[in-house]
Design a protein around this motif. Sequence first.
Motif, short mmCIF file in Angstrom:
data_model
loop_
_atom_site.label_atom_id
_atom_site.label_comp_id
_atom_site.label_asym_id
_atom_site.label_seq_id
_atom_site.Cartn_x
_atom_site.Cartn_y
_atom_site.Cartn_z
N LEU A 162 -8.63 -7.90 -6.48
CA LEU A 162 -9.70 -7.21 -7.20
C LEU A 162 -10.86 -8.18 -7.48
N GLY A 163 -10.52 -9.41 -7.82
CA GLY A 163 -11.55 -10.44 -8.03
C GLY A 163 -12.35 -10.66 -6.75
N LEU A 164 -11.65 -10.71 -5.62
CA LEU A 164 -12.33 -10.90 -4.34
C LEU A 164 -13.24 -9.71 -4.04
N ALA A 165 -12.76 -8.49 -4.34
CA ALA A 165 -13.57 -7.29 -4.10
C ALA A 165 -14.86 -7.34 -4.93
N HIS A 166 -14.74 -7.87 -6.14
CA HIS A 166 -15.93 -8.03 -6.99
C HIS A 166 -16.91 -9.01 -6.33
N LEU A 167 -16.40 -10.15 -5.89
CA LEU A 167 -17.28 -11.17 -5.29
C LEU A 167 -17.95 -10.64 -4.02
N GLN A 168 -17.24 -9.74 -3.34
CA GLN A 168 -17.79 -9.19 -2.10
C GLN A 168 -18.66 -7.95 -2.34
N LEU A 182 -10.81 -13.35 -11.50
CA LEU A 182 -11.33 -14.53 -10.81
C LEU A 182 -10.39 -15.72 -11.01
N ALA A 183 -9.78 -15.82 -12.20
CA ALA A 183 -8.81 -16.91 -12.42
C ALA A 183 -7.61 -16.73 -11.49
N ALA A 184 -7.15 -15.47 -11.33
CA ALA A 184 -6.02 -15.23 -10.44
C ALA A 184 -6.38 -15.59 -9.00
N LEU A 185 -7.62 -15.33 -8.61
CA LEU A 185 -8.06 -15.63 -7.25
C LEU A 185 -8.23 -17.13 -7.02
N HIS A 186 -8.86 -17.81 -7.98
CA HIS A 186 -9.24 -19.21 -7.75
C HIS A 186 -8.21 -20.21 -8.25
N ARG A 187 -7.46 -19.84 -9.27
CA ARG A 187 -6.52 -20.79 -9.87
C ARG A 187 -5.16 -20.16 -10.03
N PRO A 188 -4.55 -19.74 -8.93
CA PRO A 188 -3.24 -19.09 -9.05
C PRO A 188 -2.24 -20.05 -9.72
N GLN A 189 -1.36 -19.48 -10.55
CA GLN A 189 -0.37 -20.27 -11.28
C GLN A 189 0.99 -20.07 -10.62
N PRO A 190 1.47 -21.08 -9.89
CA PRO A 190 2.77 -20.91 -9.24
C PRO A 190 3.86 -20.70 -10.30
N ARG A 191 4.77 -19.75 -10.03
CA ARG A 191 5.75 -19.33 -11.05
C ARG A 191 7.03 -20.16 -10.97
N ILE A 192 6.86 -21.48 -11.12
CA ILE A 192 8.01 -22.37 -10.98
C ILE A 192 9.06 -22.13 -12.06
N SER A 193 8.65 -22.00 -13.32
CA SER A 193 9.65 -21.81 -14.39
C SER A 193 10.46 -20.56 -14.11
N ASN A 233 2.50 2.41 -14.60
CA ASN A 233 1.05 2.28 -14.81
C ASN A 233 0.27 1.94 -13.55
N LEU A 234 0.75 2.39 -12.41
CA LEU A 234 0.00 2.18 -11.17
C LEU A 234 -1.34 2.91 -11.28
N PRO A 235 -2.46 2.22 -11.00
CA PRO A 235 -3.76 2.91 -11.09
C PRO A 235 -3.74 4.18 -10.23
N VAL A 236 -4.40 5.22 -10.72
CA VAL A 236 -4.25 6.52 -10.06
C VAL A 236 -4.66 6.53 -8.60
N ALA A 237 -5.73 5.87 -8.25
CA ALA A 237 -6.15 5.93 -6.85
C ALA A 237 -7.20 4.87 -6.60
N GLY A 238 -7.64 4.81 -5.35
CA GLY A 238 -8.80 3.98 -5.01
C GLY A 238 -8.51 2.50 -4.92
N LEU A 239 -9.59 1.71 -5.05
CA LEU A 239 -9.50 0.28 -4.82
C LEU A 239 -8.47 -0.40 -5.71
N GLU A 240 -8.43 -0.02 -7.00
CA GLU A 240 -7.50 -0.71 -7.91
C GLU A 240 -6.06 -0.50 -7.47
N ARG A 241 -5.76 0.73 -7.05
CA ARG A 241 -4.40 0.99 -6.59
C ARG A 241 -4.11 0.20 -5.31
#
Length: 311
Positions: A162-168, A182-193, A233-241
């Motif tokens: 979704l962050g990428l879609a915004h930038l584009q 944008l944080a999820a796109l640029h600074r992903p947090q690896p789920r090591i724990s 809570n899946l978004p109903v339709a469209g880009l978010e889904r």
Amino acid sequence: MPSEFELIARFFTRGTSHTVLGVGDDGALIAPTPGKELVISTDLLVEGTHFLADADPEALGWKTLAVNISDMAAMGAQPRWALLAAVLPASTVDWIEAFARGFFACADSHGVDLIGGDTTRGPRAFCVTIIGEVPAGQALRRDGAKAGDSIWISGKPGRAALGLAHLQGRTTLAEPQLGECLAALHRPQPRISLGLALRGIASVAIDVSDGLLADLGHVLEQSKLGARLQIPNLPVAGLERDCVLAGGDDYELLFTAAAGSDSDIAALAGKLQLPLTRIGEIVAGPPGELVLRDDSGSIITPACRGYDHFL
Ligand code: ADP
Ligand code: MG
């Protein structure tokens, strides 16, 4: 522009904490912990495919290592060592310095030693090889799902896409969602724990890099089973889904576990302060078949499952 050797010495040579011999010789020396297996993985990031030419170098340095550490999380491994092969154009010193800062910030946050690599001139691309450790026989693989297992996802999938879609310019997000995406796109947090905590609980784990449905598809193929999904809570339709179902680049963990572990996993979410959502179950039925329902129980046919570099 400094020479290749000045670059390596200045930006990619740092003290190590658990390595016999690091950067500087023909090869590095590591001493694996007795009783552990080594988990080894490699990932490429290529300009124009994985990041844009004007990407922020510090965030890119972080992400270059983070996506590799994420593979260790998905194996239930503790990341330990990394090698970095860098193809660099005649970059400014500032660019490389910022890239190295981001890379080592990620390395430090997960206790990873950079032990070697290669540096050459050319169109910008990075390849990291990561080595982790897991107690012998305990790695989380893709082929262990059983019919009746619950399917879980960590975090909030779809945010990076979704962050990428915004930038584009394909959508316009507002704060605070914009900052989160944008944080999820640029600074992903690896789920090591999470990966470490899932050893002995999860029957399968995979990190979502190509899209939730695509990566679940890999699990189903390797486990020769089907799945029924109903994502709360899946978004109903469209880009978010579409982003939730098929967006890549989130590096959340998708995992399965026996239904009897549902309450342990719910408790783990509280302990790790990380949302863990049950999104369906594994079924015996046709291998690879994935039936997806919306909140009201109607079957949905998604437009696409995820990302494939060759389609
Ligand atoms: P060789 O000629 O044996 O391939 P290089 O001259 O390419 O060695 O590299 C010298 C040393 O620097 C080696 O130990 C190598 O692992 C390390 N190295 C090269 N590039 C990087 C890099 N980008 N990050 C970390 N270490 C690097
Ligand atoms: Mg070399």
